[in-house]
Design an enzyme around this catalytic site. Structure first.
Site, PDB file in Angstrom:
ATOM      1  N   THR B  70       0.813  -0.953   0.079  1.00 21.97           N
ATOM      2  CA  THR B  70       0.013   0.083  -0.067  1.00 21.97           C
ATOM      3  C   THR B  70       0.874   1.348   0.006  1.00 21.97           C
ATOM      4  O   THR B  70       0.626   2.135  -0.714  1.00 21.97           O
ATOM      5  CB  THR B  70      -1.024  -0.091   1.167  1.00 21.97           C
ATOM      6  OG1 THR B  70      -1.971  -1.180   0.917  1.00 21.97           O
ATOM      7  CG2 THR B  70      -1.713   1.361   1.424  1.00 21.97           C
ATOM      8  N   GLN B 178       1.664  -9.090  -6.125  1.00 24.16           N
ATOM      9  CA  GLN B 178       1.203 -10.360  -6.317  1.00 24.16           C
ATOM     10  C   GLN B 178       2.104 -11.103  -7.459  1.00 24.16           C
ATOM     11  O   GLN B 178       2.219 -12.476  -7.346  1.00 24.16           O
ATOM     12  CB  GLN B 178      -0.376 -10.680  -6.867  1.00 24.16           C
ATOM     13  CG  GLN B 178      -1.329 -10.258  -6.044  1.00 24.16           C
ATOM     14  CD  GLN B 178      -1.319 -11.175  -4.733  1.00 24.16           C
ATOM     15  OE1 GLN B 178      -0.803 -12.102  -4.765  1.00 24.16           O
ATOM     16  NE2 GLN B 178      -1.702 -10.657  -3.696  1.00 24.16           N
ATOM     17  N   SER B 198       5.617  -6.188  -1.827  1.00 23.59           N
ATOM     18  CA  SER B 198       5.365  -6.122  -0.436  1.00 23.59           C
ATOM     19  C   SER B 198       5.904  -7.497  -0.015  1.00 23.59           C
ATOM     20  O   SER B 198       5.642  -8.627  -0.252  1.00 23.59           O
ATOM     21  CB  SER B 198       3.776  -6.138  -0.254  1.00 23.59           C
ATOM     22  OG  SER B 198       3.405  -6.464   1.010  1.00 23.59           O
ATOM     23  N   GLY B 199       6.437  -7.323   1.366  1.00 20.22           N
ATOM     24  CA  GLY B 199       7.213  -8.626   1.965  1.00 20.22           C
ATOM     25  C   GLY B 199       6.243  -9.518   2.445  1.00 20.22           C
ATOM     26  O   GLY B 199       6.478 -10.931   2.183  1.00 20.22           O
ATOM     27  N   HIS B 200       5.122  -9.388   3.033  1.00 19.60           N
ATOM     28  CA  HIS B 200       4.159 -10.235   3.499  1.00 19.60           C
ATOM     29  C   HIS B 200       3.535 -11.387   2.751  1.00 19.60           C
ATOM     30  O   HIS B 200       2.906 -11.994   3.049  1.00 19.60           O
ATOM     31  CB  HIS B 200       3.222  -9.694   4.752  1.00 19.60           C
ATOM     32  CG  HIS B 200       2.506  -9.065   4.122  1.00 19.60           C
ATOM     33  ND1 HIS B 200       1.080  -9.483   4.127  1.00 19.60           N
ATOM     34  CD2 HIS B 200       1.977  -7.821   3.424  1.00 19.60           C
ATOM     35  CE1 HIS B 200       0.058  -8.695   3.466  1.00 19.60           C
ATOM     36  NE2 HIS B 200       0.473  -7.919   3.261  1.00 19.60           N
ATOM     37  N   THR B 236      12.668   6.296  11.155  1.00 19.94           N
ATOM     38  CA  THR B 236      13.661   5.522  11.546  1.00 19.94           C
ATOM     39  C   THR B 236      13.553   4.310  10.717  1.00 19.94           C
ATOM     40  O   THR B 236      12.212   3.779  10.658  1.00 19.94           O
ATOM     41  CB  THR B 236      13.798   5.236  12.761  1.00 19.94           C
ATOM     42  OG1 THR B 236      14.159   6.432  13.392  1.00 19.94           O
ATOM     43  CG2 THR B 236      14.832   4.092  13.279  1.00 19.94           C
ATOM     44  N   CYS B 323      -8.234  -6.828   1.291  1.00 20.17           N
ATOM     45  CA  CYS B 323      -8.367  -5.254   1.232  1.00 20.17           C
ATOM     46  C   CYS B 323      -9.689  -4.728   1.055  1.00 20.17           C
ATOM     47  O   CYS B 323     -10.068  -3.564   1.254  1.00 20.17           O
ATOM     48  CB  CYS B 323      -7.486  -4.620   0.412  1.00 20.17           C
ATOM     49  SG  CYS B 323      -5.660  -4.728   1.178  1.00 20.17           S
TER      50      CYS B 323
END
Lengths: 400, 380
Positions: B70, B178, B198-200, B236, B323
């Site tokens: 996102t 995707q 996206s990592g997850h 950070t 989502c």
């Protein structure tokens, strides 16, 4: 496109007569060492080339490593197919189609090493050529000046078809020219000088002058990173870090302002000479370029160079800054070099150092200076870093 | 448990969580701090960035770490649109984007941008011709999802990228969330200027992601603050998340070879089973589809009912995308593909990962068939 082989072809080695096999052995060792992380590879040494069987390892990443190794002229990617014309046709077409940027012309050059193969080379050329022409659009044959020359080699048990060619780094294999000690400041020039020495087969060890607490941990790390980068072009580069704070303070207190830089350089060069003798280096290399800054005028070089009898090699001597930056960017040291941490070269220096010092004055100012004691103190404090032994780094690599 | 909702999120790998924990403990200092501890964290960050760049075949300074898809999509779309608004205010996207891309464009409309939403054919693909025709003098950005998150359709982004290369003033963003690890995508030299990941979605913890930003491309940052991530993303750095994601990316790309063919086989098994069931319609197209997503409707049965019925058997699938699954109503993506409204409101999505086994898929097929027969007989 999944390739089966990379064929590594040698450079200038062919000229080296009787030493040839020694050079090839050195190159083979370097290649083997550098490709260690790719567990599935199999290497074979031949008279003319080194054959790398990929066994599923990523071709691009292996090539990225190989194109950095000196002594290699070209790297050719190849696929293997069965010794029959249908497999050959399919393989050749696959390769042509894998060129995403689109080619307009091609030719086929078949070589029949296995004479029992029923078709002659011309026949193979025509057959594969026709197959490509009927299965593609907008591609023509051009035997004189083709975009790609598709080489086909019919061997005993398989046929190899060569696709992409990659340009190697040229030069001589690591270690074929002996050892030099590189004065590595952390700026843009000195890593490039080290790289060019490696290109001609020298083993490089680096010396860096560090002045804590005036220069900080990140400035030190920067030099370690540069050393590591240089190591990727040849054998592992050892780094000697010389404590220089006291010498700089003494020079600040005892030397005339405008001669501080000259004196500092003379001290550095003396220490480098001693270190070179100890490490078995036959020469000292620097990143100096004629006239670039005050310490690099002919007068400065003449005055500074007086203190050593060892050859001082200056591979960047005649290069312009932009040319040096080009190489620095190409070898990926530029971004490290421009990290904004002060190094000892700029510490305590007057805004206008002398651009035309002379030997007579320098010797006069040094008459009362405790040169030997200071050098000995610095040498006693040298810290030698073998990048591989750094445990934090190893941990970091394992974590990723 | 048979978990078939991997396009919503995946389960983190144990070795990736190890990295997360060790980096949290060992390199806890702020990479921007001047002391030695900070410098070690900075080093870890640098190494992570380098490895990510190597894996994607791009340069180190072309990687910006984000909090996920996102953020990546928002930073790419709005960041590029705002940075280059003086060149023009026309932007192009498709009707089948993920909500994060789609709604970023809705927001741009409110900011006075003119947005073209390209239509798709029955298979969910945009046509390259439509892209060409939509381009105007004042077009500054084209943004297209590589693999659609609901049906798995692959868009011709490499072809579009090649075409857009001849336009100096048009940036091209690809939402690759995707696609990563499932459908290979070449970044460098392919006309793609921005690409979000996206990592997850590949077994890294949540809150991790990256955006590829080609050298020379400017972005107006979403957050005001410090100069982290080359001034593009203040705040950070999430170093444990970053290192964990880069490791997950390495493992994913290393393993992709041995799994992609297998996933395709599993998908084909499902297709064969469901295509012959008179109550079912498979929406995922036969060609140009990713191997890990299958979208289908069981006619006359609401998708929520099916999701819960499968849940009773410890099987987990989803209704359209996570989502937007709580919004109810028909899927925007399926409607754009011309699926009738009632069918579009009854679709479920089955999404696999490298961990999905053949036995799981066979059980799923049997269970779904059984459940459908049961539900149909109750309703009759």
């Amino acid at each position: 496109m999944i390739y089966d082989y990379l064929i590594v072809r040698f450079g200038e080695l062919t000229l080296k007569g009787k030493n040839r096999s020694k050079f090839i052995d050195r190159l083979y060792l370097t290649v083997k060492e550098k490709l260690k992380p790719f567990k599935q590879l199999k290497l074979k040494k031949h008279f003319d080339d080194i054959e790398v069987q990929l066994n599923g390892e990523p071709m691009q990443q292996v090539t990225d490593v190989l194109t950095k190794i000196f002594g290699i002229q070209t790297i050719r990617a190849a696929i293997k197919v069965e010794n029959n014309i249908e497999s050959m046709k399919k393989g050749a077409l696959d390769i042509i189609e894998s060129y995403e940027d689109g080619i307009k012309t091609f030719k086929i050059s078949a070589k029949r090493k296995n004479k029992r193969f029923p078709m002659g080379s011309d026949e193979i050329n025509r057959s594969l050529g026709a197959h490509i022409l009927t299965n593609t659009e907008n591609i023509k044959v051009d035997v004189h000046n083709p975009d790609i020359n598709l080489r086909v080699e019919v061997m005993e048990h398989e046929t190899r078809i060569y696709g992409k060619d990659f340009k190697g780094a040229g030069g001589l294999p690591a270690g074929s020219s002996g050892k030099v000690l590189l004065m590595l400041s952390g700026g843009i020039d000195s890593p490039v000088a080290g790289y060019l020495m490696q290109k001609r087969g020298a083993i490089v060890e680096a010396v860096h002058f560090h002045s804590p607490p005036y220069t900080n941990e990140r400035a030190r790390q920067k030099v370690i990173d540069l050393t590591e980068k240089l190591s990727s072009f040849g054998s592992q580069v050892k780094l000697h870090i010389v404590p220089f704070t006291n010498i700089q303070l003494q020079i600040r207190d005892k030397m005339p302002d405008n001669y501080r830089m000259t004196m500092m350089r003379r001290m550095m060069l003396r220490i480098a000479e001693k270190l070179a003798e100890k490490r078995g280096a036959l020469a000292i290399a620097t990143g100096e370029s004629l006239g670039q800054v005050a310490s690099q005028t002919l007068e400065s070089m003449n005055t500074i160079n007086e203190v050593t009898n060892l050859p001082v090699l200056r591979p960047l001597l005649t290069m312009d800054k932009v040319e040096i930056i080009d190489i620095a960017q190409k070898i990926d040291t530029y971004d490290i070099s421009i990290r904004p941490y002060e190094d000892c070269c700029t510490l305590f220096l007057p805004s206008a150092p002398k651009t035309k010092p002379n030997r007579e004055h320098a010797n006069k100012f040094e008459a009362e200076f405790p040169i030997d004691a200071l050098i000995q103190e610095a040498l006693d404090g040298v810290e030698t870093i073998d990048i591989r032994e750094q445990s934090d780094k190893t941990l970091m690599d394992e974590l990723l | 448990m048979i978990y078939l909702d991997n396009s919503a999120t995946t389960k983190p790998l144990p070795e990736v969580l190890d990295t997360f924990r060790i980096v949290s403990e060992k390199f806890f200092a702020n990479p921007s701090s001047l002391h030695n501890l900070g410098s070690l964290s900075e080093e870890m960050l640098k190494k992570s960035r380098h490895q990510a760049a190597q894996l994607l075949g791009v340069k180190d300074d072309e990687i910006i770490f984000t909090s996920g898809g996102t953020e990546g999509n928002n930073l790419a779309v709005k960041g590029a649109a705002f940075a280059y608004r003086s060149r023009g205010k026309h932007v192009i996207t498709t009707r089948v984007e993920h909500a994060s891309g789609y709604n970023a464009f809705k927001q741009l409309e409110n900011e006075g941008f003119d947005v073209t939403y390209l239509p798709v054919a029955k298979d969910g693909r945009v046509s390259v011709q439509d892209v060409k025709e939509a381009i105007r003098e004042d077009t500054i950005l084209v943004s297209i999802i590589h693999v659609n998150n609901e049906v798995g359709t692959i868009q011709p982004v490499q072809e579009i990228g090649r075409y857009l290369q001849s336009f100096n003033k048009i940036l091209f963003h690809v939402d690759h969330v995707q696609g990563i690890g499932k459908v290979p995508l070449k970044l460098s030299g392919s006309g793609i200027d921005l690409c979000s990941i996206s990592g997850h979605k590949f077994h890294s913890p949540k809150g991790t992601g990256l955006l590829y930003v080609r050298r020379g491309v400017n972005l107006s940052p979403l957050f005001s603050g410090g100069s982290q991530e080359l001034n593009r993303r203040a705040g950070t750095e999430n170093l444990p998340g970053i290192a964990a994601m880069v490791k997950a990316l390495r493992i994913t790309l290393e393993e992709s070879r041995q799994h992609l063919g297998r996933l395709q086989d599993l998908q084909n098994k499902m297709r064969d089973a469901f295509n012959t069931n008179e109550h079912m319609v498979v929406h995922t197209p036969d060609c140009h589809a990713a191997p890990h997503i299958l979208n289908l409707t069981v006619k006359g049965i609401k998708s929520e009912v099916l999701v819960h019925a499968l849940e009773e058997e410890d099987i987990y699938v989803s209704t359209k995308s996570a989502c937007s699954s709580k919004e109810g109503g028909a899927s925007r993506v399926l409607l754009a593909m011309g699926v009738p409204e009632d069918e579009a409101a009854q679709a479920i999505r089955v999404s696999l990962s490298y961990q999905t086994t053949e036995a799981e898929i066979m059980t799923f097929i049997d269970t779904l068939n059984k459940k459908v027969t049961q539900l149909k007989s109750i309703m009759r």
